[in-house]
Design a protein around this motif. Structure first.
Motif, PDB file in Angstrom:
ATOM      1  N   ARG A 101      -6.816  -5.962  -3.364  1.00 41.37           N
ATOM      2  CA  ARG A 101      -6.358  -5.809  -1.979  1.00 41.37           C
ATOM      3  C   ARG A 101      -4.969  -5.214  -1.862  1.00 41.37           C
ATOM      4  NH1 ARG A 101      -7.012 -11.894  -0.254  1.00 41.37           N
ATOM      5  NH2 ARG A 101      -6.125 -12.044  -2.350  1.00 41.37           N
ATOM      6  N   ASN A 102      -4.182  -5.289  -2.935  1.00 42.80           N
ATOM      7  CA  ASN A 102      -2.823  -4.742  -2.889  1.00 42.80           C
ATOM      8  C   ASN A 102      -2.313  -4.496  -4.309  1.00 42.80           C
ATOM      9  OD1 ASN A 102      -1.475  -7.279  -3.853  1.00 42.80           O
ATOM     10  ND2 ASN A 102      -2.283  -8.054  -1.899  1.00 42.80           N
ATOM     11  N   GLY A 103      -1.147  -3.868  -4.391  1.00 41.33           N
ATOM     12  CA  GLY A 103      -0.601  -3.495  -5.682  1.00 41.33           C
ATOM     13  C   GLY A 103      -0.212  -4.675  -6.550  1.00 41.33           C
ATOM     14  N   ILE A 104       0.278  -5.738  -5.937  1.00 34.20           N
ATOM     15  CA  ILE A 104       0.694  -6.914  -6.707  1.00 34.20           C
ATOM     16  C   ILE A 104      -0.512  -7.567  -7.379  1.00 34.20           C
ATOM     17  CG2 ILE A 104       1.652  -9.236  -6.530  1.00 34.20           C
ATOM     18  CD1 ILE A 104       3.540  -8.198  -4.374  1.00 34.20           C
ATOM     19  N   GLU A 105      -1.580  -7.733  -6.615  1.00 29.81           N
ATOM     20  CA  GLU A 105      -2.808  -8.301  -7.175  1.00 29.81           C
ATOM     21  C   GLU A 105      -3.335  -7.422  -8.315  1.00 29.81           C
ATOM     22  OE1 GLU A 105      -6.322 -10.290  -4.839  1.00 29.81           O
ATOM     23  OE2 GLU A 105      -6.804  -8.159  -5.065  1.00 29.81           O
ATOM     24  N   PHE A 109      -8.908   4.457  -7.940  1.00 32.86           N
ATOM     25  CA  PHE A 109      -8.844   4.937  -6.560  1.00 32.86           C
ATOM     26  C   PHE A 109      -7.707   4.160  -5.897  1.00 32.86           C
ATOM     27  CE2 PHE A 109     -13.143   5.748  -7.926  1.00 32.86           C
ATOM     28  CZ  PHE A 109     -13.420   7.007  -7.401  1.00 32.86           C
ATOM     29  N   LEU A 110      -6.634   4.854  -5.586  1.00 36.24           N
ATOM     30  CA  LEU A 110      -5.393   4.201  -5.180  1.00 36.24           C
ATOM     31  C   LEU A 110      -4.999   4.574  -3.755  1.00 36.24           C
ATOM     32  CD1 LEU A 110      -2.886   2.512  -5.915  1.00 36.24           C
ATOM     33  CD2 LEU A 110      -1.904   4.577  -6.945  1.00 36.24           C
ATOM     34  N   ASP A 111      -4.959   3.572  -2.895  1.00 35.26           N
ATOM     35  CA  ASP A 111      -4.508   3.768  -1.522  1.00 35.26           C
ATOM     36  C   ASP A 111      -3.002   4.051  -1.521  1.00 35.26           C
ATOM     37  OD1 ASP A 111      -4.490   3.862   1.232  1.00 35.26           O
ATOM     38  OD2 ASP A 111      -4.446   1.693   1.494  1.00 35.26           O
ATOM     39  N   VAL A 112      -2.557   4.888  -0.605  1.00 40.84           N
ATOM     40  CA  VAL A 112      -1.133   5.231  -0.545  1.00 40.84           C
ATOM     41  C   VAL A 112      -0.348   4.155   0.186  1.00 40.84           C
ATOM     42  CG1 VAL A 112       0.566   6.870   0.307  1.00 40.84           C
ATOM     43  CG2 VAL A 112      -1.571   7.714  -0.664  1.00 40.84           C
ATOM     44  N   GLU A 113      -0.781   3.823   1.386  1.00 36.73           N
ATOM     45  CA  GLU A 113      -0.010   2.912   2.230  1.00 36.73           C
ATOM     46  C   GLU A 113      -0.577   1.495   2.132  1.00 36.73           C
ATOM     47  OE1 GLU A 113      -0.537   5.180   5.841  1.00 36.73           O
ATOM     48  OE2 GLU A 113       1.572   5.749   5.793  1.00 36.73           O
ATOM     49  N   MET A 114       0.163   0.627   1.444  1.00 43.46           N
ATOM     50  CA  MET A 114      -0.239  -0.770   1.273  1.00 43.46           C
ATOM     51  C   MET A 114       0.982  -1.669   1.440  1.00 43.46           C
ATOM     52  SD  MET A 114      -2.807  -0.629  -2.030  1.00 43.46           S
ATOM     53  CE  MET A 114      -1.554   0.103  -3.116  1.00 43.46           C
ATOM     54  N   PRO A 115       0.770  -2.935   1.793  1.00 44.06           N
ATOM     55  CA  PRO A 115       1.899  -3.866   1.903  1.00 44.06           C
ATOM     56  C   PRO A 115       2.461  -4.229   0.526  1.00 44.06           C
ATOM     57  CG  PRO A 115      -0.186  -5.020   2.200  1.00 44.06           C
ATOM     58  CD  PRO A 115      -0.516  -3.553   2.151  1.00 44.06           C
ATOM     59  N   PHE A 116       3.675  -4.712   0.495  1.00 46.88           N
ATOM     60  CA  PHE A 116       4.367  -5.186  -0.706  1.00 46.88           C
ATOM     61  C   PHE A 116       4.821  -4.046  -1.617  1.00 46.88           C
ATOM     62  CE2 PHE A 116       0.987  -8.468   0.149  1.00 46.88           C
ATOM     63  CZ  PHE A 116       1.802  -9.311   0.866  1.00 46.88           C
ATOM     64  N   ILE A 117       3.872  -3.233  -2.075  1.00 48.30           N
ATOM     65  CA  ILE A 117       4.201  -2.111  -2.961  1.00 48.30           C
ATOM     66  C   ILE A 117       3.241  -0.971  -2.650  1.00 48.30           C
ATOM     67  CG2 ILE A 117       2.774  -3.196  -4.764  1.00 48.30           C
ATOM     68  CD1 ILE A 117       4.465  -1.762  -6.840  1.00 48.30           C
ATOM     69  N   ASP A 118       3.784   0.209  -2.346  1.00 48.85           N
ATOM     70  CA  ASP A 118       2.883   1.302  -1.956  1.00 48.85           C
ATOM     71  C   ASP A 118       2.290   1.982  -3.192  1.00 48.85           C
ATOM     72  OD1 ASP A 118       4.660   3.235  -2.968  1.00 48.85           O
ATOM     73  OD2 ASP A 118       5.500   3.722  -1.015  1.00 48.85           O
ATOM     74  N   GLY A 119       1.372   2.898  -2.945  1.00 43.20           N
ATOM     75  CA  GLY A 119       0.652   3.530  -4.035  1.00 43.20           C
ATOM     76  C   GLY A 119       1.535   4.281  -5.007  1.00 43.20           C
ATOM     77  N   PHE A 120       2.565   4.955  -4.505  1.00 43.18           N
ATOM     78  CA  PHE A 120       3.437   5.728  -5.391  1.00 43.18           C
ATOM     79  C   PHE A 120       4.272   4.821  -6.293  1.00 43.18           C
ATOM     80  CE2 PHE A 120       2.873   8.791  -1.821  1.00 43.18           C
ATOM     81  CZ  PHE A 120       2.226   9.779  -2.541  1.00 43.18           C
TER      82      PHE A 120
END
Length: 232
Positions: free
Chosen positions: A38-42, A56-67
């Motif tokens: 669900r997010n970069g931390i997980e 498959f990496l979403d760009v805009e996510m909470p906590f830490i973005d795709g980049f």
């Protein structure tokens, strides 16, 4: 050729988009879903990149973005960035990602992206007759694999093919040669240049870099480039 199944991971904060990608992966014969986060931390806590061939990496996510997540990978598998906006496409290709998909992801565009991944990893399930072209050069027919072509440039009454192995001169016009190339793999970005879309390293609003060479991007062809890259 033995079929290689690519272990795939989804990182996206949107349940709907994760479901769409999950279905596309499960319906593709050469992919298997290794994990969905669900997010970069997980994703990081589960070592998402360690056993994945493709993310498959979403760009805009909470906590830490795709980049930021991409920069944190010690071992980077192939990455297809996914976003609801075309705005991040330029930056994405600076990170040397394999492709950039716009949400909602269509099955056709998804399959095109997977073919890029397979060409990069050498895991194509077999070359069809459409994977090469024969050109006449120096009074003989020469076979050229599409994947070996970096770009094509105009040279008077000839076109010059810049390939992995050598440069080939062909007596023809750019327009005629453009029509012989598959539209999903090649694009004319300027009156003097046709590029292999898989070979793009980065681009701006006025230039495209392919294999270290900067080429001009015509203003009227910019939208076609963005469309071809799924960022239009």
């Amino acid at each position: 050729m033995e079929i290689t199944i690519l272990k795939s991971v989804i990182i996206d904060d949107c349940t709907t988009h994760r479901t769409v990608l999950k279905r596309l992966i499960e319906n593709h014969p050469d992919l298997v879903l290794e994990g969905s986060y669900r997010n970069g931390i997980e994703a990081k806590n589960n070592g998402c990149e360690k056993n994945a061939d493709l993310i498959f990496l979403d760009v805009e996510m909470p906590f830490i973005d795709g980049f930021d997540l991409l920069e944190s990978f010690k071992k980077r598998p192939q990455v297809i960035m996914v976003s609801g906006k075309p705005d991040h496409a330029l930056r994405a290709f600076e990170y040397d990602v394999t492709d950039y998909l716009l949400k909602p992801v269509s099955p056709k565009r998804f399959d095109m992206a997977i073919k890029k991944v397979q060409r990069n990893t050498g895991t194509m399930t077999g070359q069809s007759e459409d994977e090469h072209i024969f050109v006449r050069s120096n009074f003989r027919k020469v076979r050229v694999d599409y994947g070996d072509i970096k770009w094509v440039e105009a040279l008077g009454d000839y076109v010059k093919l810049i390939t992995e192995k050598k440069n080939i001169l062909v007596l023809t016009s750019m327009k005629a040669f453009e029509q012989k190339l598959p539209e999903n793999r090649f694009l004319r970005i300027h009156k003097s240049y046709i590029i292999n879309l898989d070979r793009i390293e980065n681009f701006t609003s006025t230039e495209v870099q392919v294999c270290g060479k900067q080429m001009p991007l015509s203003r009227k062809r910019k939208s076609r480039l963005l469309d071809a890259l799924g960022a239009g």
